[in-house]
Design a protein around this motif. Sequence first.
Motif, mmCIF file in Angstrom:
data_model
loop_
_atom_site.group_PDB
_atom_site.id
_atom_site.type_symbol
_atom_site.label_atom_id
_atom_site.label_comp_id
_atom_site.label_asym_id
_atom_site.label_seq_id
_atom_site.Cartn_x
_atom_site.Cartn_y
_atom_site.Cartn_z
ATOM 1 N N ALA A 151 0.856 -1.180 0.000
ATOM 2 C CA ALA A 151 0.000 0.000 0.000
ATOM 3 C C ALA A 151 0.894 1.232 0.000
ATOM 4 C CB ALA A 151 -0.912 -0.001 1.219
ATOM 5 N N THR A 152 0.757 2.041 -0.999
ATOM 6 C CA THR A 152 1.578 3.240 -1.077
ATOM 7 C C THR A 152 0.775 4.443 -0.619
ATOM 8 O OG1 THR A 152 2.671 2.281 -2.983
ATOM 9 C CG2 THR A 152 3.079 4.591 -2.558
ATOM 10 N N LEU A 153 1.257 5.072 0.431
ATOM 11 C CA LEU A 153 0.578 6.240 0.955
ATOM 12 C C LEU A 153 1.315 7.489 0.504
ATOM 13 C CD1 LEU A 153 0.119 4.905 4.562
ATOM 14 C CD2 LEU A 153 -1.671 5.195 2.854
ATOM 15 N N ASP A 154 0.596 8.403 -0.083
ATOM 16 C CA ASP A 154 1.203 9.659 -0.471
ATOM 17 C C ASP A 154 1.043 10.648 0.659
ATOM 18 O OD1 ASP A 154 1.704 8.463 -2.809
ATOM 19 O OD2 ASP A 154 0.287 9.621 -4.010
ATOM 20 N N ILE A 155 2.151 10.962 1.285
ATOM 21 C CA ILE A 155 2.117 11.906 2.389
ATOM 22 C C ILE A 155 2.469 13.277 1.833
ATOM 23 C CG2 ILE A 155 2.957 12.369 4.702
ATOM 24 C CD1 ILE A 155 1.943 9.564 4.490
ATOM 25 N N HIS A 164 -11.140 10.306 11.537
ATOM 26 C CA HIS A 164 -10.233 10.505 10.406
ATOM 27 C C HIS A 164 -9.716 9.173 9.863
ATOM 28 C CE1 HIS A 164 -7.337 12.603 7.885
ATOM 29 N NE2 HIS A 164 -6.455 11.684 8.248
ATOM 30 N N GLN A 165 -9.703 9.086 8.562
ATOM 31 C CA GLN A 165 -9.194 7.876 7.920
ATOM 32 C C GLN A 165 -8.079 8.209 6.949
ATOM 33 O OE1 GLN A 165 -12.317 5.725 5.909
ATOM 34 N NE2 GLN A 165 -12.410 4.264 7.599
ATOM 35 N N LEU A 166 -7.103 7.349 6.896
ATOM 36 C CA LEU A 166 -6.046 7.447 5.899
ATOM 37 C C LEU A 166 -6.297 6.301 4.932
ATOM 38 C CD1 LEU A 166 -3.402 8.928 5.240
ATOM 39 C CD2 LEU A 166 -2.200 7.190 6.547
ATOM 40 N N ARG A 167 -6.612 6.625 3.698
ATOM 41 C CA ARG A 167 -6.998 5.534 2.809
ATOM 42 C C ARG A 167 -6.171 5.490 1.537
ATOM 43 N NH1 ARG A 167 -11.729 4.630 1.217
ATOM 44 N NH2 ARG A 167 -12.936 4.664 3.126
ATOM 45 N N THR A 168 -6.099 4.324 0.963
ATOM 46 C CA THR A 168 -5.400 4.156 -0.302
ATOM 47 C C THR A 168 -5.893 2.876 -0.971
ATOM 48 O OG1 THR A 168 -3.214 4.083 -1.354
ATOM 49 C CG2 THR A 168 -3.465 2.862 0.677
ATOM 50 N N VAL A 169 -5.381 2.617 -2.148
ATOM 51 C CA VAL A 169 -5.793 1.409 -2.858
ATOM 52 C C VAL A 169 -4.681 0.382 -2.788
ATOM 53 C CG1 VAL A 169 -7.358 2.587 -4.425
ATOM 54 C CG2 VAL A 169 -4.954 2.319 -5.041
ATOM 55 N N LEU A 170 -5.048 -0.833 -3.063
ATOM 56 C CA LEU A 170 -4.055 -1.922 -3.050
ATOM 57 C C LEU A 170 -3.678 -2.286 -4.474
ATOM 58 C CD1 LEU A 170 -5.319 -4.406 -0.326
ATOM 59 C CD2 LEU A 170 -3.351 -2.889 -0.250
#
Lengths: 233, 233
Positions: free
Chosen positions: B79-83, B227-233
């Motif tokens: 999972a790549t999170l863009d911060i 609050h949610q931190l979301r991304t795609v797989l």
Amino acid sequence: MNRPSFRNWQSVQEEVRRRIHAREWKPGDLIPNESELAQEFGCARTTVNRALRSLAESGVLDRRRKAGTRVAAQPVAKATLDISVIRIEVEERGQKYGYQRIERDAAVPPLAISGAMKTSAQRPLLHIRALHLADDAPYAFEDRWINPDVVPDAMQEPFDSVSANEWLLRHAPYTHGEIAFSATSATPDEAAILGCPASSALFAIDRLTWDGAASVTKVRLLFGPGHQLRTVL
Amino acid sequence: MNRPSFRNWQSVQEEVRRRIHAREWKPGDLIPNESELAQEFGCARTTVNRALRSLAESGVLDRRRKAGTRVAAQPVAKATLDISVIRIEVEERGQKYGYQRIERDAAVPPLAISGAMKTSAQRPLLHIRALHLADDAPYAFEDRWINPDVVPDAMQEPFDSVSANEWLLRHAPYTHGEIAFSATSATPDEAAILGCPASSALFAIDRLTWDGAASVTKVRLLFGPGHQLRTVL
DNA sequence: CAGATTATTATGTATGCACATAACATCATT
DNA sequence: AATGATGTTATGTGCATACATAATAATCTG
């Protein structure tokens, strides 16, 4: 002074990184094009391309055809989280892994679940609740719904010794998925299972995976107080 | 039957993905080598290499020289999170961004901070506390320590209208960093700032960045309940 | 037969070339 | 001046070839 030559893409990448870090190329700046860099570095354009493409993937550069390559104005740090099987995660921490199934039944899910999974509201799904242990202490509580239309074999599985977490990875291929991280307050039920005070702040991972247009499984993993998910930038 | 030809790396990748998904190649299986696949697909080995390399990067394949390429036995989902900068994050949600500085001073940090940042225990650091707002409601509370030895210019910055979050990204280059996500219970102080009940479950992001061997800044970001931190797989 | 040496093999990468494609610039047409 | 066709340019990619490198297999040697 004879300029050094950069004969492989890693060293080209390093040099580009150095120039950005040294502010020779500032955020937002347009950098020389591939051919120019190739000439300067004494290597083929392909090599420069490889280096720049890799930097673009990691968010350091912005590239657009014809427009050219520029240093990312808003360098988004990309944190890559490796989400593996919980057993592996625990074992990599050097702890003993344990697993306990709490519940397994077919049930009509709450609307929030059937809605998210795009299953019919009346359709019973396979519901698994289980606890993952690290060194015999509660580590993560797994609450999972499985779509039997997509994974019929799961109906035959007891999930009493092998976790659904692990079984599905092996037997249920998926094409894509969504994952969300959040914090949540422990309900009395969850607190009892995880062995922590009620209302503790729990770390939650919600995952929903798809095989094409059909949902495979939706899972919520709750980790006890103090749990951290860490990675490097 | 004439086999279709795969003349670009994306279509080769797709076909490999398909075979894995269809269990033609099972987890752990050794797949044909690049030359064989190139011949089968009617393309150059370079093209196959490009496709397989990319799949290896995303964790679908395991590759080792001489040993060959095999389907990942334990497919770790990456999972790549863009911060990015919080302002951008808020604006991308279609909300109005706001910023309030709460505190700014030079102070000797707690031992936990100076320890993690590897600064001398007596050395005062720049301490910033600020609130980020979305549509005028509290969005995230930022508590940051800045190493003045590495970022001397920061001492001249008031951080009253531009957040340290944003200023540092522009002015303080870093080479690497660590990031951790967790859940924490709101202290009365934090609850007051974020406008939520005390002991609410907050989502926390802790980040520590380095420029070579010296720490640049350490920051904790606290997000309100829900609050949610979301991304795609 | 153990241990060191050498060969083999699959991936990794560099190069020169060609052409594809997206995006922007320019100029002509209405 | 708005619109559309055309050209130009930088990146994106494919291919053939060559060599590099890591890891294993095979062979030799004491």
